[in-house]
Design a protein around this motif. Structure first.
Motif, PDB file in Angstrom:
ATOM      1  N   UNK A  68     -39.746 -25.658  -9.822  1.00 26.09           N
ATOM      2  CA  UNK A  68     -40.118 -26.204 -11.135  1.00 26.09           C
ATOM      3  C   UNK A  68     -41.573 -26.659 -11.119  1.00 26.09           C
ATOM      4  N   UNK A  69     -42.062 -27.126  -9.998  1.00 24.43           N
ATOM      5  CA  UNK A  69     -43.460 -27.564  -9.923  1.00 24.43           C
ATOM      6  C   UNK A  69     -44.404 -26.417 -10.276  1.00 24.43           C
ATOM      7  N   UNK A  70     -44.164 -25.253  -9.715  1.00 29.04           N
ATOM      8  CA  UNK A  70     -44.991 -24.085 -10.004  1.00 29.04           C
ATOM      9  C   UNK A  70     -44.849 -23.620 -11.444  1.00 29.04           C
ATOM     10  N   UNK A  71     -43.610 -23.555 -11.907  1.00 26.41           N
ATOM     11  CA  UNK A  71     -43.368 -23.110 -13.287  1.00 26.41           C
ATOM     12  C   UNK A  71     -43.967 -24.089 -14.288  1.00 26.41           C
ATOM     13  N   UNK A  72     -43.795 -25.372 -14.047  1.00 28.93           N
ATOM     14  CA  UNK A  72     -44.334 -26.376 -14.962  1.00 28.93           C
ATOM     15  C   UNK A  72     -45.861 -26.407 -14.935  1.00 28.93           C
ATOM     16  N   UNK A  73     -46.456 -26.187 -13.780  1.00 30.28           N
ATOM     17  CA  UNK A  73     -47.922 -26.146 -13.698  1.00 30.28           C
ATOM     18  C   UNK A  73     -48.456 -25.029 -14.591  1.00 30.28           C
ATOM     19  N   UNK A  74     -47.799 -23.883 -14.577  1.00 35.42           N
ATOM     20  CA  UNK A  74     -48.214 -22.775 -15.437  1.00 35.42           C
ATOM     21  C   UNK A  74     -48.039 -23.136 -16.910  1.00 35.42           C
ATOM     22  N   UNK A  75     -46.944 -23.792 -17.235  1.00 35.98           N
ATOM     23  CA  UNK A  75     -46.712 -24.206 -18.625  1.00 35.98           C
ATOM     24  C   UNK A  75     -47.760 -25.210 -19.088  1.00 35.98           C
ATOM     25  N   UNK A  76     -48.071 -26.170 -18.236  1.00 36.97           N
ATOM     26  CA  UNK A  76     -49.031 -27.213 -18.593  1.00 36.97           C
ATOM     27  C   UNK A  76     -50.431 -26.631 -18.771  1.00 36.97           C
ATOM     28  N   UNK A  77     -50.857 -25.795 -17.855  1.00 34.44           N
ATOM     29  CA  UNK A  77     -52.184 -25.193 -17.977  1.00 34.44           C
ATOM     30  C   UNK A  77     -52.268 -24.286 -19.203  1.00 34.44           C
ATOM     31  N   UNK A  78     -51.200 -23.575 -19.492  1.00 30.00           N
ATOM     32  CA  UNK A  78     -51.169 -22.740 -20.690  1.00 30.00           C
ATOM     33  C   UNK A  78     -51.219 -23.609 -21.939  1.00 30.00           C
ATOM     34  N   UNK A  79     -50.499 -24.706 -21.926  1.00 32.77           N
ATOM     35  CA  UNK A  79     -50.518 -25.649 -23.048  1.00 32.77           C
ATOM     36  C   UNK A  79     -51.933 -26.175 -23.292  1.00 32.77           C
ATOM     37  N   UNK A  80     -52.610 -26.587 -22.229  1.00 33.10           N
ATOM     38  CA  UNK A  80     -53.985 -27.084 -22.366  1.00 33.10           C
ATOM     39  C   UNK A  80     -54.889 -26.009 -22.963  1.00 33.10           C
ATOM     40  N   UNK A  81     -54.744 -24.781 -22.489  1.00 36.52           N
ATOM     41  CA  UNK A  81     -55.575 -23.685 -22.986  1.00 36.52           C
ATOM     42  C   UNK A  81     -55.275 -23.402 -24.461  1.00 36.52           C
ATOM     43  N   UNK A  82     -54.008 -23.424 -24.830  1.00 33.11           N
ATOM     44  CA  UNK A  82     -53.639 -23.170 -26.224  1.00 33.11           C
ATOM     45  C   UNK A  82     -54.140 -24.270 -27.147  1.00 33.11           C
ATOM     46  N   UNK A 138     -59.068 -28.364 -19.254  1.00 32.53           N
ATOM     47  CA  UNK A 138     -59.427 -27.289 -18.341  1.00 32.53           C
ATOM     48  C   UNK A 138     -60.906 -27.394 -18.009  1.00 32.53           C
ATOM     49  N   UNK A 139     -61.302 -26.985 -16.836  1.00 32.05           N
ATOM     50  CA  UNK A 139     -62.721 -27.032 -16.467  1.00 32.05           C
ATOM     51  C   UNK A 139     -63.316 -25.632 -16.326  1.00 32.05           C
ATOM     52  N   UNK A 140     -62.583 -24.640 -16.809  1.00 28.39           N
ATOM     53  CA  UNK A 140     -63.081 -23.265 -16.878  1.00 28.39           C
ATOM     54  C   UNK A 140     -62.314 -22.546 -17.982  1.00 28.39           C
ATOM     55  N   UNK A 141     -62.680 -21.343 -18.245  1.00 31.34           N
ATOM     56  CA  UNK A 141     -62.006 -20.609 -19.309  1.00 31.34           C
ATOM     57  C   UNK A 141     -60.644 -20.098 -18.819  1.00 31.34           C
ATOM     58  N   UNK A 142     -59.687 -19.916 -19.738  1.00 33.16           N
ATOM     59  CA  UNK A 142     -58.335 -19.501 -19.337  1.00 33.16           C
ATOM     60  C   UNK A 142     -58.288 -18.209 -18.528  1.00 33.16           C
ATOM     61  N   UNK A 143     -59.229 -17.305 -18.753  1.00 31.70           N
ATOM     62  CA  UNK A 143     -59.221 -16.053 -17.994  1.00 31.70           C
ATOM     63  C   UNK A 143     -59.671 -16.229 -16.549  1.00 31.70           C
ATOM     64  N   UNK A 144     -60.130 -17.426 -16.194  1.00 34.04           N
ATOM     65  CA  UNK A 144     -60.567 -17.696 -14.820  1.00 34.04           C
ATOM     66  C   UNK A 144     -59.487 -18.388 -13.980  1.00 34.04           C
ATOM     67  N   UNK A 145     -58.323 -18.626 -14.581  1.00 38.16           N
ATOM     68  CA  UNK A 145     -57.200 -19.234 -13.859  1.00 38.16           C
ATOM     69  C   UNK A 145     -56.206 -18.149 -13.490  1.00 38.16           C
TER      70      UNK A 145
END
Length: 138
Positions: free
Chosen positions: A5-19, A71-78
């Protein structure tokens, strides 16, 4: 490899920030509480994930009143692979392929090592080809 869940949630959170950044057009810090509510994840659990991401340079964090994350970079850099390596520690399908694993005494006779190595390569290559931008709905 099973992604926790840590990995899955990290992806969700970073995607949320980008959106959120894409929707608003600015780079304001987003409070943890807002992310937790949108993602339906406990604030305490997200805090642990965000601490890990912040310490590894994936997000900028400001604590206290008016604080939050961005985020400290653009979404395409993650790269998804990088994020999962941070949260999961390894993407290796078997222990003998993990970073810093002790040499297996059966490696020379192992009939499956080539298969595991190929699988490891395929997984790593694929996950490194997917970015947060690819996961965004915006």
């Amino acid at each position: 490899m099973i992604v926790s869940t840590k990995g899955r949630y990290a992806l969700r959170v970073l995607t949320d920030l980008a959106e959120q950044e894409a929707k608003s057009g600015d780079t304001q810090r987003i409070p943890l509480k807002e992310i937790a509510e949108r993602q339906n994840i406990s604030q305490k659990y997200i805090e642990a994930i965000m601490t890990l991401l912040s310490k590894n340079g994936f997000v900028d964090a400001v604590h206290g009143k008016g604080g939050g994350y961005k985020l400290n970079r653009t979404p395409d850099q993650y790269k998804v692979g990088d994020i999962l390596r941070i949260t999961e520690g390894t993407l290796a399908p078997v222990a003998c392929l993990e970073k810093n694993a002790q040499a297996c005494p059966r490696e020379k006779q192992c009939r499956t090592i080539k298969m595991w190595t190929k699988l490891d390569s395929l997984v790593e290559t694929y996950l490194d080809s997917v970015t947060i931008k690819d996961l965004m709905n915006v």
